[in-house]
Scaffold this motif. Structure first.
Motif, PDB file in Angstrom:
ATOM      1  N   VAL A   1       0.898  -1.159   0.032  1.00  0.00           N
ATOM      2  CA  VAL A   1       0.062  -0.078   0.078  1.00  0.00           C
ATOM      3  C   VAL A   1       0.783   1.332  -0.042  1.00  0.00           C
ATOM      4  O   VAL A   1       0.624   2.286  -0.661  1.00  0.00           O
ATOM      5  CB  VAL A   1      -0.973  -0.108   1.091  1.00  0.00           C
ATOM      6  CG1 VAL A   1      -1.563   1.435   1.364  1.00  0.00           C
ATOM      7  CG2 VAL A   1      -1.945  -1.156   1.210  1.00  0.00           C
ATOM      8  N   ARG A   2       2.015   1.194   0.723  1.00  0.00           N
ATOM      9  CA  ARG A   2       2.741   2.211   0.752  1.00  0.00           C
ATOM     10  C   ARG A   2       3.260   2.788  -0.635  1.00  0.00           C
ATOM     11  O   ARG A   2       3.591   3.916  -0.870  1.00  0.00           O
ATOM     12  CB  ARG A   2       3.691   2.062   1.909  1.00  0.00           C
ATOM     13  CG  ARG A   2       3.483   2.224   3.078  1.00  0.00           C
ATOM     14  CD  ARG A   2       4.698   2.354   4.155  1.00  0.00           C
ATOM     15  NE  ARG A   2       4.263   2.078   5.499  1.00  0.00           N
ATOM     16  CZ  ARG A   2       4.459   0.974   5.985  1.00  0.00           C
ATOM     17  NH1 ARG A   2       5.509   0.186   5.820  1.00  0.00           N
ATOM     18  NH2 ARG A   2       3.884   0.793   7.466  1.00  0.00           N
ATOM     19  N   GLY A   3       3.995   1.689  -1.297  1.00  0.00           N
ATOM     20  CA  GLY A   3       4.427   1.831  -2.625  1.00  0.00           C
ATOM     21  C   GLY A   3       3.454   2.358  -3.532  1.00  0.00           C
ATOM     22  O   GLY A   3       3.813   3.342  -4.414  1.00  0.00           O
ATOM     23  N   PHE A   4       2.165   1.901  -3.667  1.00  0.00           N
ATOM     24  CA  PHE A   4       1.053   2.389  -4.528  1.00  0.00           C
ATOM     25  C   PHE A   4       0.869   3.769  -4.205  1.00  0.00           C
ATOM     26  O   PHE A   4       0.748   4.589  -4.951  1.00  0.00           O
ATOM     27  CB  PHE A   4       0.192   1.444  -4.293  1.00  0.00           C
ATOM     28  CG  PHE A   4      -1.203   1.894  -5.278  1.00  0.00           C
ATOM     29  CD1 PHE A   4      -1.187   1.597  -6.536  1.00  0.00           C
ATOM     30  CD2 PHE A   4      -2.346   2.545  -4.528  1.00  0.00           C
ATOM     31  CE1 PHE A   4      -2.141   2.073  -7.331  1.00  0.00           C
ATOM     32  CE2 PHE A   4      -3.265   3.005  -5.445  1.00  0.00           C
ATOM     33  CZ  PHE A   4      -3.394   2.701  -6.652  1.00  0.00           C
ATOM     34  N   SER A   5       0.815   4.246  -2.985  1.00  0.00           N
ATOM     35  CA  SER A   5       0.640   5.452  -2.477  1.00  0.00           C
ATOM     36  C   SER A   5       1.600   6.455  -2.794  1.00  0.00           C
ATOM     37  O   SER A   5       1.443   7.748  -3.235  1.00  0.00           O
ATOM     38  CB  SER A   5      -0.078   5.727  -1.084  1.00  0.00           C
ATOM     39  OG  SER A   5       1.094   5.201  -0.347  1.00  0.00           O
ATOM     40  N   GLY A   6       2.756   6.001  -2.801  1.00  0.00           N
ATOM     41  CA  GLY A   6       3.915   6.775  -2.978  1.00  0.00           C
ATOM     42  C   GLY A   6       4.059   7.077  -4.531  1.00  0.00           C
ATOM     43  O   GLY A   6       4.279   8.172  -4.889  1.00  0.00           O
ATOM     44  N   HIS A   7       3.860   6.200  -5.298  1.00  0.00           N
ATOM     45  CA  HIS A   7       3.551   6.604  -6.817  1.00  0.00           C
ATOM     46  C   HIS A   7       2.479   7.458  -7.069  1.00  0.00           C
ATOM     47  O   HIS A   7       2.734   8.155  -7.870  1.00  0.00           O
ATOM     48  CB  HIS A   7       3.227   5.346  -7.528  1.00  0.00           C
ATOM     49  CG  HIS A   7       4.631   4.303  -7.588  1.00  0.00           C
ATOM     50  ND1 HIS A   7       4.768   3.335  -7.077  1.00  0.00           N
ATOM     51  CD2 HIS A   7       5.329   4.252  -8.804  1.00  0.00           C
ATOM     52  CE1 HIS A   7       6.003   2.759  -7.069  1.00  0.00           C
ATOM     53  NE2 HIS A   7       6.485   3.378  -8.251  1.00  0.00           N
ATOM     54  N   TRP A   8       1.338   7.502  -6.366  1.00  0.00           N
ATOM     55  CA  TRP A   8       0.403   8.408  -6.695  1.00  0.00           C
ATOM     56  C   TRP A   8       0.644   9.761  -6.213  1.00  0.00           C
ATOM     57  O   TRP A   8       0.462  10.752  -7.030  1.00  0.00           O
ATOM     58  CB  TRP A   8      -0.980   8.234  -5.853  1.00  0.00           C
ATOM     59  CG  TRP A   8      -1.728   7.066  -6.816  1.00  0.00           C
ATOM     60  CD1 TRP A   8      -1.957   5.824  -6.290  1.00  0.00           C
ATOM     61  CD2 TRP A   8      -2.354   7.347  -8.020  1.00  0.00           C
ATOM     62  NE1 TRP A   8      -2.620   5.214  -7.495  1.00  0.00           N
ATOM     63  CE2 TRP A   8      -2.696   6.120  -8.343  1.00  0.00           C
ATOM     64  CE3 TRP A   8      -2.683   8.379  -8.872  1.00  0.00           C
ATOM     65  CZ2 TRP A   8      -3.676   5.926  -9.675  1.00  0.00           C
ATOM     66  CZ3 TRP A   8      -3.241   8.040  -9.808  1.00  0.00           C
ATOM     67  CH2 TRP A   8      -3.876   7.139 -10.422  1.00  0.00           C
ATOM     68  N   MET A   9       1.764  10.181  -5.247  1.00  0.00           N
ATOM     69  CA  MET A   9       2.104  11.413  -4.853  1.00  0.00           C
ATOM     70  C   MET A   9       2.833  11.925  -5.990  1.00  0.00           C
ATOM     71  O   MET A   9       2.897  13.064  -6.276  1.00  0.00           O
ATOM     72  CB  MET A   9       3.018  11.231  -3.693  1.00  0.00           C
ATOM     73  CG  MET A   9       2.095  10.896  -2.423  1.00  0.00           C
ATOM     74  SD  MET A   9       2.842  10.569  -0.928  1.00  0.00           S
ATOM     75  CE  MET A   9       4.406  11.508  -0.700  1.00  0.00           C
ATOM     76  N   VAL A  10       3.733  11.112  -6.653  1.00  0.00           N
ATOM     77  CA  VAL A  10       4.381  11.786  -7.832  1.00  0.00           C
ATOM     78  C   VAL A  10       3.593  12.053  -8.853  1.00  0.00           C
ATOM     79  O   VAL A  10       3.866  13.127  -9.540  1.00  0.00           O
ATOM     80  CB  VAL A  10       5.506  10.458  -8.390  1.00  0.00           C
ATOM     81  CG1 VAL A  10       6.116  11.027  -9.696  1.00  0.00           C
ATOM     82  CG2 VAL A  10       6.541  10.064  -7.115  1.00  0.00           C
ATOM     83  N   PHE A  11       2.484  11.374  -9.291  1.00  0.00           N
ATOM     84  CA  PHE A  11       1.479  11.686 -10.543  1.00  0.00           C
ATOM     85  C   PHE A  11       0.753  12.813  -9.979  1.00  0.00           C
ATOM     86  O   PHE A  11       0.563  13.619 -11.105  1.00  0.00           O
ATOM     87  CB  PHE A  11       0.796  10.290 -10.638  1.00  0.00           C
ATOM     88  CG  PHE A  11       1.437   9.257 -11.324  1.00  0.00           C
ATOM     89  CD1 PHE A  11       2.296   9.271 -12.295  1.00  0.00           C
ATOM     90  CD2 PHE A  11       1.258   8.040 -10.812  1.00  0.00           C
ATOM     91  CE1 PHE A  11       2.842   8.200 -13.102  1.00  0.00           C
ATOM     92  CE2 PHE A  11       2.006   6.742 -11.262  1.00  0.00           C
ATOM     93  CZ  PHE A  11       2.610   7.125 -12.190  1.00  0.00           C
ATOM     94  N   TYR A  12       0.282  13.138  -8.840  1.00  0.00           N
ATOM     95  CA  TYR A  12       0.010  14.295  -8.462  1.00  0.00           C
ATOM     96  C   TYR A  12       0.900  15.464  -8.429  1.00  0.00           C
ATOM     97  O   TYR A  12       0.387  16.640  -8.495  1.00  0.00           O
ATOM     98  CB  TYR A  12      -1.018  14.338  -7.011  1.00  0.00           C
ATOM     99  CG  TYR A  12      -2.147  13.315  -7.040  1.00  0.00           C
ATOM    100  CD1 TYR A  12      -3.183  13.854  -7.989  1.00  0.00           C
ATOM    101  CD2 TYR A  12      -2.447  12.341  -6.602  1.00  0.00           C
ATOM    102  CE1 TYR A  12      -4.435  13.319  -7.939  1.00  0.00           C
ATOM    103  CE2 TYR A  12      -3.415  11.565  -6.615  1.00  0.00           C
ATOM    104  CZ  TYR A  12      -4.694  12.276  -7.354  1.00  0.00           C
ATOM    105  OH  TYR A  12      -5.819  11.572  -7.500  1.00  0.00           O
TER     106      TYR A  12
END
Length: 53
Positions: free
Chosen positions: A23-34
């Motif tokens: 979950v941390r890895g997934f949410s970390g990627h979304w931070m970059v995309f935002y």
């Protein structure tokens, strides 16, 4: 399991830790995309305000 073959059994604590890392890895990627579009609009708006003056 690896390709359907049992490697070793893990405890409930290890399982919860692996799921948390996923979950941390997934949410970390979304931070970059935002961040990318936000930075584009923030810097572009600042530049446009300077041109309008």
């Amino acid at each position: 399991m690896n390709h359907g073959q049992l490697i070793r059994e893990i405890s409930a604590t290890e399982y919860a830790g692996f799921k948390a890392e996923e979950v941390r890895g997934f949410s970390g990627h979304w931070m970059v995309f935002y961040f990318v579009p936000a930075a584009y609009f923030l810097f572009d708006l600042g530049r446009r305000r300077g041109e309008a003056q």
